[in-house]
Design an enzyme around this catalytic site. Sequence first.
Site, PDB file in Angstrom:
ATOM      1  N   ASP A  38      -1.884  -0.185  -4.805  1.00  0.00           N
ATOM      2  CA  ASP A  38      -1.245   0.437  -3.634  1.00  0.00           C
ATOM      3  C   ASP A  38      -1.822   1.823  -3.352  1.00  0.00           C
ATOM      4  O   ASP A  38      -2.071   2.170  -2.194  1.00  0.00           O
ATOM      5  CB  ASP A  38       0.260   0.636  -3.893  1.00  0.00           C
ATOM      6  N   HIS A  65       8.731  -6.999   2.123  1.00  0.00           N
ATOM      7  CA  HIS A  65       7.420  -6.368   1.900  1.00  0.00           C
ATOM      8  C   HIS A  65       6.437  -7.267   1.148  1.00  0.00           C
ATOM      9  O   HIS A  65       5.281  -6.877   0.959  1.00  0.00           O
ATOM     10  CB  HIS A  65       7.588  -5.048   1.135  1.00  0.00           C
ATOM     11  N   ASP A  70       1.117  -4.651   4.448  1.00  0.00           N
ATOM     12  CA  ASP A  70       1.509  -5.111   3.103  1.00  0.00           C
ATOM     13  C   ASP A  70       0.992  -6.509   2.762  1.00  0.00           C
ATOM     14  O   ASP A  70       0.614  -6.760   1.617  1.00  0.00           O
ATOM     15  CB  ASP A  70       3.036  -5.095   2.953  1.00  0.00           C
ATOM     16  N   TRP A  86       0.835  -1.195   0.000  1.00  0.00           N
ATOM     17  CA  TRP A  86       0.000   0.000   0.000  1.00  0.00           C
ATOM     18  C   TRP A  86       0.868   1.243   0.000  1.00  0.00           C
ATOM     19  O   TRP A  86       2.025   1.214   0.426  1.00  0.00           O
ATOM     20  CB  TRP A  86      -0.901   0.025   1.238  1.00  0.00           C
ATOM     21  N   HIS A  96       0.316  -2.767 -10.090  1.00  0.00           N
ATOM     22  CA  HIS A  96       0.659  -2.773  -8.674  1.00  0.00           C
ATOM     23  C   HIS A  96       0.377  -1.401  -8.043  1.00  0.00           C
ATOM     24  O   HIS A  96      -0.227  -1.302  -6.971  1.00  0.00           O
ATOM     25  CB  HIS A  96       2.133  -3.160  -8.481  1.00  0.00           C
ATOM     26  N   ASP A 130       9.028   1.593   4.494  1.00  0.00           N
ATOM     27  CA  ASP A 130       9.184   1.974   3.086  1.00  0.00           C
ATOM     28  C   ASP A 130      10.302   2.995   2.882  1.00  0.00           C
ATOM     29  O   ASP A 130      10.870   3.076   1.792  1.00  0.00           O
ATOM     30  CB  ASP A 130       7.855   2.511   2.517  1.00  0.00           C
ATOM     31  N   ARG A 171      13.803   0.828   3.489  1.00  0.00           N
ATOM     32  CA  ARG A 171      14.247  -0.141   2.471  1.00  0.00           C
ATOM     33  C   ARG A 171      15.082   0.503   1.369  1.00  0.00           C
ATOM     34  O   ARG A 171      15.799  -0.178   0.651  1.00  0.00           O
ATOM     35  CB  ARG A 171      13.072  -0.908   1.881  1.00  0.00           C
ATOM     36  N   HIS A 173      -1.240   2.482   4.487  1.00  0.00           N
ATOM     37  CA  HIS A 173      -0.574   1.998   5.701  1.00  0.00           C
ATOM     38  C   HIS A 173      -1.029   2.771   6.946  1.00  0.00           C
ATOM     39  O   HIS A 173      -1.228   2.184   8.017  1.00  0.00           O
ATOM     40  CB  HIS A 173       0.947   2.098   5.552  1.00  0.00           C
ATOM     41  N   HIS A 182       3.912  -2.112   9.609  1.00  0.00           N
ATOM     42  CA  HIS A 182       3.956  -1.983   8.151  1.00  0.00           C
ATOM     43  C   HIS A 182       3.674  -3.305   7.429  1.00  0.00           C
ATOM     44  O   HIS A 182       2.876  -3.356   6.488  1.00  0.00           O
ATOM     45  CB  HIS A 182       5.331  -1.450   7.733  1.00  0.00           C
ATOM     46  N   HIS A 218       0.971  -8.088  -3.241  1.00  0.00           N
ATOM     47  CA  HIS A 218       2.161  -8.371  -2.429  1.00  0.00           C
ATOM     48  C   HIS A 218       2.277  -9.862  -2.123  1.00  0.00           C
ATOM     49  O   HIS A 218       3.238 -10.296  -1.479  1.00  0.00           O
ATOM     50  CB  HIS A 218       2.167  -7.539  -1.141  1.00  0.00           C
TER      51      HIS A 218
END
Length: 268
Positions: free
Chosen positions: A153, A60, A120, A1, A149, A45, A48, A6, A116, A126
């Site tokens: 999200d 994720h 996800d 997302w 995707h 996010d 990463r 989130h 998180h 995901h």
Amino acid sequence: WGDMGHQTVAYIASNFVTTPTKTHFQKILGDTTTDYLAAVATYADTYRYTSAGLYSRPYHFIDAQDNPPSSCGVDYSRDCGKGGCVVSAIKNYTSRVQSTTLSTANVAQAAKMIVHFVGDIHQPLHDENLDVGGNDIDVTFNGVSTNLHHIWDTNMPEMYTGGSTISTAKTWATTLTKAINTGTYSSDAAGWLTGIDITDPVATSMLWAQDSNAFVCTTVMPDGVSVLENEDLSGDYYTSAMPVIEEQIAKAGYRLAAWLNLIATGST
Ligand code: DCM
Ligand code: DCM
Ligand code: DCM
Ligand code: ZN
Ligand code: ZN
């Protein structure tokens, strides 16, 4: 997302945790405000993309090597890669957040990761390997070039709520909390916790991954990829996807609350 999805999951969870759980995580996170979960929901996010956090990129998602739309399914040993996946990450951080020997910073980071990743794992793409979880399926949305995707999200949640901020998230969470308590989801919510087991985070999060991955076959690409490619999906496709997005966000928040309750107090 995206960030707003989130944050919505985190606010829903804030509405369902018990008071001892709230106190426990406010202390771990060093934040006594009512936003203590939403404020950290997007941390993973950001992390990463840092050099220190590169190892966490595969955490994720889980790349189900199934065959949608004719066959959906996730298998932990087949699909959780060598570098880990969202399921192994939930297991690892659930252990770390309960540690009495790790540093306060590491325990806090573990709490942020759980907030998180439980979000996800509820985004159907995901839990899918095909075309890099839909990232390689080019589509347009309201005339703007993007990919499948990304519309799951971000674009579809933002079109539905009319916003992208943390204040949008708070409002959407209030609506979904009511739907869980007395509305659309009131007869389903208890069933969302079936199989939840703090002593087996892999089995628990695999149930969540299976549940989410099934929507890849029924809703994300019911007629395959080719009918979606280069199409504008802001019409009928959006209308068919949005109820699933709402259910998955609501479910993620409700399950996150139960998981945090189990971590803090041993019961949901
Ligand atoms: N942080 C956050 N959300 C982000 C980025 C950072 O909540 N999108 C928080 C996490 C830490 C602090 O900011 O408490 C700095 O984190 P770090 O040094 O790990 O990036
Ligand atoms: N870290 C983590 N999960 C792991 C290993 C490390 O979240 N399995 C985090 C904790 C620290 C950072 O990465 O914030 C660096 O950890 P270390 O100093 O242990 O390498
Ligand atoms: N993603 C996924 N499955 C993959 C690769 C990526 O679900 N196999 C997700 C993570 C992000 C988005 O897709 O939400 C974009 O990823 P990235 O920024 O790593 O390209
Ligand atoms: Zn994503
Ligand atoms: Zn993520």
